[in-house]
Design a protein around this motif. Structure first.
Motif, short mmCIF file in Angstrom:
data_model
loop_
_atom_site.label_atom_id
_atom_site.label_comp_id
_atom_site.label_asym_id
_atom_site.label_seq_id
_atom_site.Cartn_x
_atom_site.Cartn_y
_atom_site.Cartn_z
N ARG A 154 0.79 -1.22 0.00
CA ARG A 154 0.00 0.00 0.00
C ARG A 154 0.83 1.27 0.00
NH1 ARG A 154 -1.69 2.15 4.99
NH2 ARG A 154 -3.82 2.39 4.31
N ALA A 155 2.02 1.23 0.55
CA ALA A 155 2.78 2.47 0.67
C ALA A 155 3.60 2.79 -0.58
CB ALA A 155 3.70 2.41 1.89
N ASP A 211 -1.66 5.35 -5.98
CA ASP A 211 -1.97 5.36 -4.55
C ASP A 211 -2.82 4.13 -4.22
OD1 ASP A 211 -2.93 5.76 -1.99
OD2 ASP A 211 -3.65 7.79 -2.35
N SER A 261 -3.56 3.06 -1.15
CA SER A 261 -3.88 3.03 0.27
C SER A 261 -5.28 2.47 0.54
CB SER A 261 -3.70 4.41 0.91
OG SER A 261 -4.59 5.35 0.38
N ARG A 317 -6.74 4.21 -4.82
CA ARG A 317 -7.39 5.35 -4.16
C ARG A 317 -7.44 6.59 -5.05
NH1 ARG A 317 -10.30 6.18 0.30
NH2 ARG A 317 -8.84 5.59 1.91
N ARG A 375 1.18 -5.82 8.15
CA ARG A 375 1.73 -4.62 7.52
C ARG A 375 3.02 -4.14 8.15
NH1 ARG A 375 -1.69 0.37 8.62
NH2 ARG A 375 -0.41 0.31 10.51
N SER A 435 4.89 -3.04 3.44
CA SER A 435 3.59 -2.56 3.95
C SER A 435 2.41 -3.26 3.26
CB SER A 435 3.43 -1.06 3.72
OG SER A 435 4.11 -0.34 4.69
#
Lengths: 103, 396
Positions: free
Chosen positions: B41-42, B65, B67, B85, B358, B381
């Motif tokens: 996610r990061a 993105d 996230s 996102r 994570r 992550s």
């Protein structure tokens, strides 16, 4: 994250105000990006929650942003973070959000 | 975010693509039924993983993105469509480990679904609200359906799932409505709108028989329910007042209904604001049980056979997983994989479960019967884990 868990655990068990803000900053940055990010987006440009970018917060001063963080917005999913964050933490987050949150 | 498009964004980080790894000979073919993706996610990247050897085949970067990322798979199980996102929709070739197409279809998106015939990709969006329909082949836009409710507001769309017959059902967070969009005749869908379904639906899902759609309500105590098998479906309320007489706790992470615990005629869902899972009898649509949990549940994921439900939790109790035995009706196992357990995915027949941890930058793989950890995989992550077998499952 172990630092964050530690910070949170400390905040919960000892007096919140005894947590040194400076010490927990990397943890705070990660908390904002990750855990505020789950509703506000990791880039903080908004998700279910509103955008937390400087433009979006321009109309509010750091004090009111900080009290939103501590007390939440009743009737919406924005939860109160008092108990997980100290007043100094919230204040620091509010100021950083208004200035452009660090990566 | 990262708008690099077609191919330019794909990068293999010291890992061979699946085709090359599958054997000595680069021409070796392989199937894709044991593949999956892990959302990092990061870093806007995904890992392509395979469950047979429990390994990472490749990392693909440049997905923007992630996230709040979701993915669906093409019927051939070769392509993953990843919704970011930032409104990005990326089509990834799992076998060649590369991005074949990427578009920015909106400003802020949370997920999507694929029509039963595999041709229509539908994204559910926050900014601007509504849904966008794209051609699953080349990702060109076919339709844009704003979500403006009877209250005149434009809404964020949540809980979008596909239904048989080129239909999709979804909830309007800002308008308290549920809509069904039917694209079976044309790209101007027939819309069926249910109003006053309850305040602020935050997520929704449908049972594996495509019959019961439930939307969790944030603004009140309960879930909205629609029986989609009825000729004239109506929205009713279930789990009404499950918080009554006690405080609803602050929620630090919204519960998700994806993967929910359907088992025979019962359905287990995460409660919002309680340390509980709620059980519904699908024959009577009455609540038949509550299970006390370690924390506020995020995902209640049913083992494919339905016997067990594995549950993760919201911040700050998110290092733990609990196992609910649906036959015994109680928690039979509690363990702590590590900091920030974000997602759980069973292998298609439920022999293994993959768990993203994570803040340990790790995917843990457990043998489900013995509940012992058998392997782990480094990931940056990691959040969502999605296996290609989802392509052939009705419920999401």
């Amino acid at each position: 994250m172990s630092r964050l868990s530690k910070a949170v655990a400390t905040a919960l068990t000892i007096m919140p105000s005894t947590v040194a803000v400076a010490e927990s900053r990397p943890a705070l940055i990660s908390l904002v990006r990750q855990d505020c990010g789950s509703c506000h987006g990791m880039t903080l440009k908004g998700g279910l929650g509103a955008s937390l970018l400087p433009d979006a917060l321009a109309g509010k001063d750091a004090n009111s942003v900080s009290s939103i963080i501590l007390d939440g917005i009743p009737g919406t999913p924005m939860p109160p973070w008092r108990g997980l964050l100290t007043e100094a933490d919230a204040r620091w987050i509010a100021e950083q959000l208004k200035a452009g949150f660090p990566q | 975010m990262n708008r690099r498009s077609v191919l330019a964004g794909a990068a293999l980080i010291g890992l061979a693509p699946p085709a090359a790894q599958a054997g000595q000979c680069a021409q070796t073919q392989r199937g894709s039924g044991d593949l999956g993706i892990v959302i990092e996610r990061a870093s806007g990247s995904i890992l392509i993983v395979e469950t047979t050897g429990r390994s990472v085949l490749a990392r693909v970067e440049g997905l923007g993105d992630l996230s709040h990322a979701a993915a669906v798979f093409s019927p051939c199980e070769r392509y993953a469509y990843v919704f970011g996102r930032d409104g990005g929709l990326t089509k990834v070739d799992l076998l060649d480990a590369r991005i074949v197409n990427r578009v920015i279809q909106a400003g802020n998106s949370i997920g999507g679904a694929l029509s039963d015939d595999g041709r229509l990709i539908v994204a559910s969006n926050y900014t601007p609200g509504g849904i966008r329909v794209l051609d699953a082949g080349n990702l060109t836009q076919l339709a844009n359906i704003p979500a403006i409710g009877a209250n005149g507001r434009e809404s964020k769309v949540v809980g979008l799932v596909d239904l048989p017959g080129r239909r999709f059902v979804y909830s309007l967070y800002d308008c308290d409505e549920i809509w069904i969009a039917d694209f079976s005749r044309s790209m101007t869908p027939e819309l069926t709108k249910f109003t006053n379904i309850g305040r602020s639906p935050y997520d929704g899902n449908v049972t594996g028989d495509a019959r019961h759609y439930l939307a969790g309500l944030f603004g009140e105590d309960g879930f909205a329910h629609i029986d989609l098998w009825e000729d004239h479906p109506a929205a009713t309320r279930v789990f009404e007042g499950y918080n009554s007489g006690r405080d609803r706790q602050a929620i630090y992470k919204m519960p998700h209904l994806e993967g929910w615990g359907q088992t025979g005629a019962t359905l287990v869902v995460p409660a919002a604001g309680q340390h509980e899972a709620l059980t519904l009898d699908l024959n009577t649509m009455k609540e038949v049980g509550r299970t006390q949990l370690h924390g506020q549940p995020v995902f209640c994921v049913a083992r494919p056979d339905g016997r067990e439900i594995w549950i993760n939790f919201a911040h700050p109790l998110n290092d733990t997983v609990q196992v609910l035995d649906t036959h015994l009706g109680r928690i039979v196992h509690t363990f702590a994989p590590g900091p920030a357990v974000l997602h759980l995915e069973f292998t298609p027949k439920g022999g293994e479960i993959w768990i993203s941890v994570r803040d340990a930058n790790r995917i843990d793989i457990y043998d489900v019967r013995s509940r012992t950890k058998i392997a782990d995989i480094p990931a940056r992550s990691p959040s969502g884990i999605m296996f290609s077998a989802r392509a052939h499952r009705l419920r999401s």
